[in-house]
Design an enzyme around this catalytic site. Structure first.
Site, PDB file in Angstrom:
ATOM      1  N   HIS A 179      -7.748   1.503  -0.532  1.00 29.22           N
ATOM      2  CA  HIS A 179      -7.615  -0.013  -0.687  1.00 29.22           C
ATOM      3  C   HIS A 179      -7.812  -0.522  -2.274  1.00 29.22           C
ATOM      4  CE1 HIS A 179      -6.944  -0.405   3.485  1.00 29.22           C
ATOM      5  NE2 HIS A 179      -6.360  -1.617   3.176  1.00 29.22           N
ATOM      6  N   ASN A 206      -1.095  -2.480  10.531  1.00 26.93           N
ATOM      7  CA  ASN A 206      -0.983  -1.601   9.469  1.00 26.93           C
ATOM      8  C   ASN A 206      -0.858  -0.364  10.156  1.00 26.93           C
ATOM      9  OD1 ASN A 206      -0.256  -0.679   6.805  1.00 26.93           O
ATOM     10  ND2 ASN A 206      -2.422  -1.072   5.978  1.00 26.93           N
TER      11      ASN A 206
END
Length: 495
Positions: free
Chosen positions: A349, A318
């Site tokens: 998140h 990521n």
């Protein structure tokens, strides 16, 4: 999931059409912005229904905040609002509608839009308020010198290439692509003179797109055939914990978490391929003259699977989110930047408790891995044979630590997460604390390793970005002279 794949395949075809028929040499930037935005909103509406209005609302209110607050404090207000709006939506989706399920998970695209809103707000603040000498080389190169129009802002946040799965890109890179200046190459000679070269034809992304689609196919095949036979939940099965030996349990832990990664490989690589198919993502040529289409790539699979340190794994997983965390948090934190960065990552998140358990565990693992690397690695690098043995051991330790850390991220809830950790007697938590007691990080080491510890790949990425941005003379920085741009690039390369 079916809607997502269908929309992304449609976006891939639309990207080819966009590059062929709406090329910057044939169409004005205004038309390209309008089409990219409308296609993006259509895909969002198809995939998420009227939940897609959240994307427009979040972007619209953020733009209004930027206009009325002014450049001095807009980055703070935009950061709080965008992250707060995302969190409220995540709380509503998880705890009111559908805990543990991913139906109508409109928060995924909102996570990407939140990154774009906050990063652009900081870039405008840096470019229009802060003094040039107060900026780091990377901040100077990314700084935006003009307030974007509403159309440019919506196009950046909601374009069809990245609205469903990203990846994040800098505003300057996106505007450069829309305006058709991605392929202008500049080379600086030793005497400091600038030699500008213009490509007669755009480099073709077809080979890069085909390679990435092949990776997508293999990842999807692996996910559909292998992943379901190796569920992560089996790690907390009562019978398995009672009968399996420790080596078997740790081996299954590793293979079950490895099997959980291909779905991310599929989604991120497909998103990268869509951008490339539209002509976005070109990063110049390597020393052999081969085109490179990894400007906004989100992962490096080989380095992930063979990482020999916790840091190396984070460097290649990521990537764009790691860059965002670095730019908006790590570089600007006044104390405990590592801890603040992990906490921000957990909040971004979502609101599942497992996310927080994973990232709090990640803080311990990162600090312990840094302490070990700083204190003992230099004893094992002189002899190739010894270094090979060291790399094998550290690869095994890294894969075990990563798998151990991210189990709560997959299980989501507190009870199964603590069931797993208690079945392992919190062994790696205790080991990390002992490492930090035995090998404390010295203050000088913290200072010297500050940027390296979070992501050595970030510095490489900044070098790569500067090579593209060296020729980006968009309206966002037309107040800069060529001399200042060259200085900015070399400072970033030096860093």
């Amino acid at each position: 999931q079916v809607n997502f794949v269908v929309c992304q395949l449609f976006a891939l075809l639309a990207a080819v059409w966009f590059r062929t028929y709406l090329h910057s040499s044939k169409t004005s930037p205004f038309i390209r912005h309008v089409v990219a935005t409308l296609l993006g909103l259509y895909l969002a509406l198809f995939c998420f229904g009227w939940y897609a209005l959240h994307f427009v609302i979040q972007s619209g209110i953020s733009y209004y905040i930027m206009i009325i607050i002014g450049v001095e404090n807009m980055h703070k207000y935009c950061f709080v609002f965008a992250l707060g709006y995302l969190t409220v939506c995540q709380i509503t989706r998880v705890y009111i509608f559908d805990y543990g399920q991913y139906s109508a998970d409109f928060s995924g695209p909102m996570m990407i839009i939140t990154q774009k809103i906050t990063s652009l707000a900081f870039e405008i603040h840096d470019g229009m308020f802060r003094k040039n000498e107060d900026l780091t080389p990377s901040q100077r190169c990314l700084a935006v010198r003009r307030m974007p129009s509403l159309l440019e802002y919506l196009s950046y946040n909601c374009n069809f290439m990245g609205i469903l799965a990203g990846p994040l890109c800098s505003y300057k890179d996106y505007i450069t692509f829309i305006e058709g200046r991605s392929y202008q190459l500049q080379q600086s000679e030793a005497n400091g003179k600038e030699d500008t070269k213009y490509e007669q034809t755009d480099p073709s992304p077809n080979i890069a797109v085909a390679q990435k689609l092949l990776i997508c196919g293999l990842s999807l095949l692996f996910h559909m055939t292998i992943t379901k036979t190796l569920p992560v939940e089996y790690n907390i099965d009562d019978n398995f914990r009672a009968t399996a030996s420790w080596p078997v349990r740790f081996f299954y832990l590793y293979v079950s978490l490895m099997a959980a990664r291909p779905k991310y490989y599929f989604a991120w690589t497909l998103a990268d391929a869509i951008n490339n198919a539209a002509g976005f993502g070109f990063r110049g040529y390597d020393k052999n003259g081969v085109t490179r289409w990894d400007l906004i790539s989100n992962l490096r699979i080989q380095q992930i699977e063979f990482s020999t340190s916790f840091k190396m794994f984070l460097d290649n997983w990521n990537i764009q989110t790691a860059l965002w965390l670095k730019r908006v948090c790590y570089e600007r934190a006044t104390f405990s930047p590592t801890i603040q960065t992990f906490i921000l990552s957990a909040i971004w998140h979502g609101v599942y408790p497992g996310y927080y358990l994973t990232f709090l565990t990640g803080v311990l693992m990162t600090l312990a891995a840094r302490a070990i690397r700083n204190n003992i690695r230099h004893y094992f690098v002189e002899s190739p044979a010894v270094k090979l043995c060291y790399d094998i051991v550290t690869w095994m330790a890294t894969q075990a630590a990563i798998s151990y850390t991210v189990v709560p991220f997959v299980l989501l809830s507190v009870k199964p997460s603590f069931t797993f950790y208690s079945s392992c007697y919190f062994c790696l938590h205790i080991a990390s604390i002992l490492v930090l007691l035995v090998f404390p990080l010295k203050r000088t080491q913290k200072g010297s390793k500050k940027h390296e510890s979070v992501q050595s790949g970030w510095s490489r990425k900044l070098e790569e970005e500067s090579l593209l941005q060296k020729n980006s003379y968009s309206t966002t920085n037309n107040s800069f002279s060529q001399k200042e741009e060259i200085t900015c690039r070399y400072q970033a390369l030096k860093q």
